[in-house]
Design an enzyme around this catalytic site. Structure first.
Site, PDB file in Angstrom:
ATOM      1  N   SER A  24     -59.814  29.052 -15.223  1.00  0.00           N
ATOM      2  CA  SER A  24     -59.957  27.869 -16.062  1.00  0.00           C
ATOM      3  C   SER A  24     -58.759  26.940 -16.021  1.00  0.00           C
ATOM      4  CB  SER A  24     -60.193  28.285 -17.520  1.00  0.00           C
ATOM      5  OG  SER A  24     -59.108  29.062 -17.992  1.00  0.00           O
ATOM      6  N   CYS A  25     -57.549  27.472 -15.831  1.00  0.00           N
ATOM      7  CA  CYS A  25     -56.378  26.621 -16.043  1.00  0.00           C
ATOM      8  C   CYS A  25     -55.524  26.433 -14.812  1.00  0.00           C
ATOM      9  CB  CYS A  25     -55.509  27.190 -17.161  1.00  0.00           C
ATOM     10  SG  CYS A  25     -54.594  28.668 -16.683  1.00  0.00           S
ATOM     11  N   GLY A  26     -55.815  27.087 -13.713  1.00  0.00           N
ATOM     12  CA  GLY A  26     -54.942  26.946 -12.558  1.00  0.00           C
ATOM     13  C   GLY A  26     -53.644  27.674 -12.784  1.00  0.00           C
ATOM     14  N   GLU A  60     -53.470  20.161 -13.650  1.00  0.00           N
ATOM     15  CA  GLU A  60     -53.592  20.793 -12.340  1.00  0.00           C
ATOM     16  C   GLU A  60     -54.511  20.005 -11.419  1.00  0.00           C
ATOM     17  OE1 GLU A  60     -52.103  23.733 -15.154  1.00  0.00           O
ATOM     18  OE2 GLU A  60     -53.888  22.467 -15.202  1.00  0.00           O
TER      19      GLU A  60
END
Length: 296
Positions: free
Chosen positions: A122-124, A235
């Site tokens: 989900s967030c890199g 990101e």
């Protein structure tokens, strides 16, 4: 090879009626990326296009920028014993570990325990580099205008952007079966779909797009619009800048840091792209706006 989808039993409740049925889910498995044999990062991803994902990840990290800088990408052995000798490193091949070999002379970044990071679907990269790091490592500063495939400066029509979410959704094949995949797509300035990748993580989908472009010798992607499902995180803005993509559009909100990065690098950042409405957070010079922009 891992499967893109898997089947699971679910209990379905509709208007008080209870039944059981199989459901199709998007697969999620870890992928370890090694660089010249040394562990670099682990990401949770949907299996498929793993080599492109690894290549695109290294573009966003400033390691790769041209196809000739990449010598080879191979699957390596996993953690289980008993593999045949043909599998590099011993142990059975789980297809969840890839090793990227750089071409001779390409600088290898310092890989330390602090640099060896875990990424999520989900967030890199968690705790990713600052705005200064992206600005100093970007190979292709974004031009003031928007360039088409022939290098000519053009302006993209807001009506063209408005059509992209529906075109993105129509091209998502796995989403129709699972409802659980993000997508990232490259479009031309006139709205032609150039490529699309799906993944449980939107940043992985972008890496797969960029990695394929690297392998095909198409970087920088200065004539492309990047359209992503969901929000526009820092990101994703970083990955667009590092690949030379001048326009990033998302169906949901950007983060404050993504807006800051777009403003500093000249990236056109569009959020809340839904129907005929959208918010332009930076880089409005690339849009064909017919009325003057004013206000606070």
């Amino acid at each position: 090879m891992g499967r893109v989808t898997e089947r699971r039993r679910v209990i379905r409740i509709r208007d008080g009626a209870v039944s059981t049925r199989p459901d199709t889910l998007v697969a999620e498995e870890p992928l370890e990326i090694r660089l010249n044999g040394k562990p670099l990062a682990i990401t949770m991803r949907t299996p498929g296009d793993d080599f492109a994902l690894a290549a695109g990840f290294l573009v966003s990290e400033g390691v790769l920028g041209r196809a000739d800088e990449l010598a080879n990408i191979v699957y390596c052995a996993g953690a289980t014993p008993g593999a045949p000798p043909a599998v590099a490193g011993g142990g059975s091949n789980t297809y969840n570990v890839v090793d990227v070999t750089l071409a001779p002379g390409v600088p290898v970044p310092d890989i330390t325990l602090e640099r060896n990071v875990y990424t999520t679907s989900s967030c890199g990269l968690c705790g990713k580099a600052s705005l200064d790091a992206v600005r100093t490592t970007a190979r292709w500063p974004l031009a003031d205008g928007f360039e088409d495939a022939g290098g000519s400066a053009v302006r993209i029509e807001p009506e063209t952007l408005s059509a992209l979410p529906d075109r993105l959704r129509a091209a998502q094949r796995v989403f129709d079966r699972t409802g659980g995949l993000h997508a990232a797509a490259l479009f031309s300035p006139d709205g032609e779909l150039l490529d699309l990748r799906e993944d449980v993580g939107r940043h992985n989908a972008v890496d797969k797009l960029v990695g394929r472009a690297l392998q095909q010798g198409l970087l920088p992607l200065s004539g492309s619009v990047l359209m992503v499902s969901g929000r526009a995180s820092f990101e994703l803005a970083q990955k667009a800048v590092m690949a030379g993509i001048p326009v990033l559009a998302a169906v949901s909100a950007p983060s404050s840091l993504a807006v800051d990065l777009a403003a500093e690098t000249g990236l056109t950042l569009v959020g809340f792209l839904r129907g005929t409405s959208m918010n332009v957070y930076a880089g409005e010079q690339r849009l064909a706006l017919r009325t003057a922009v004013g206000g606070a």
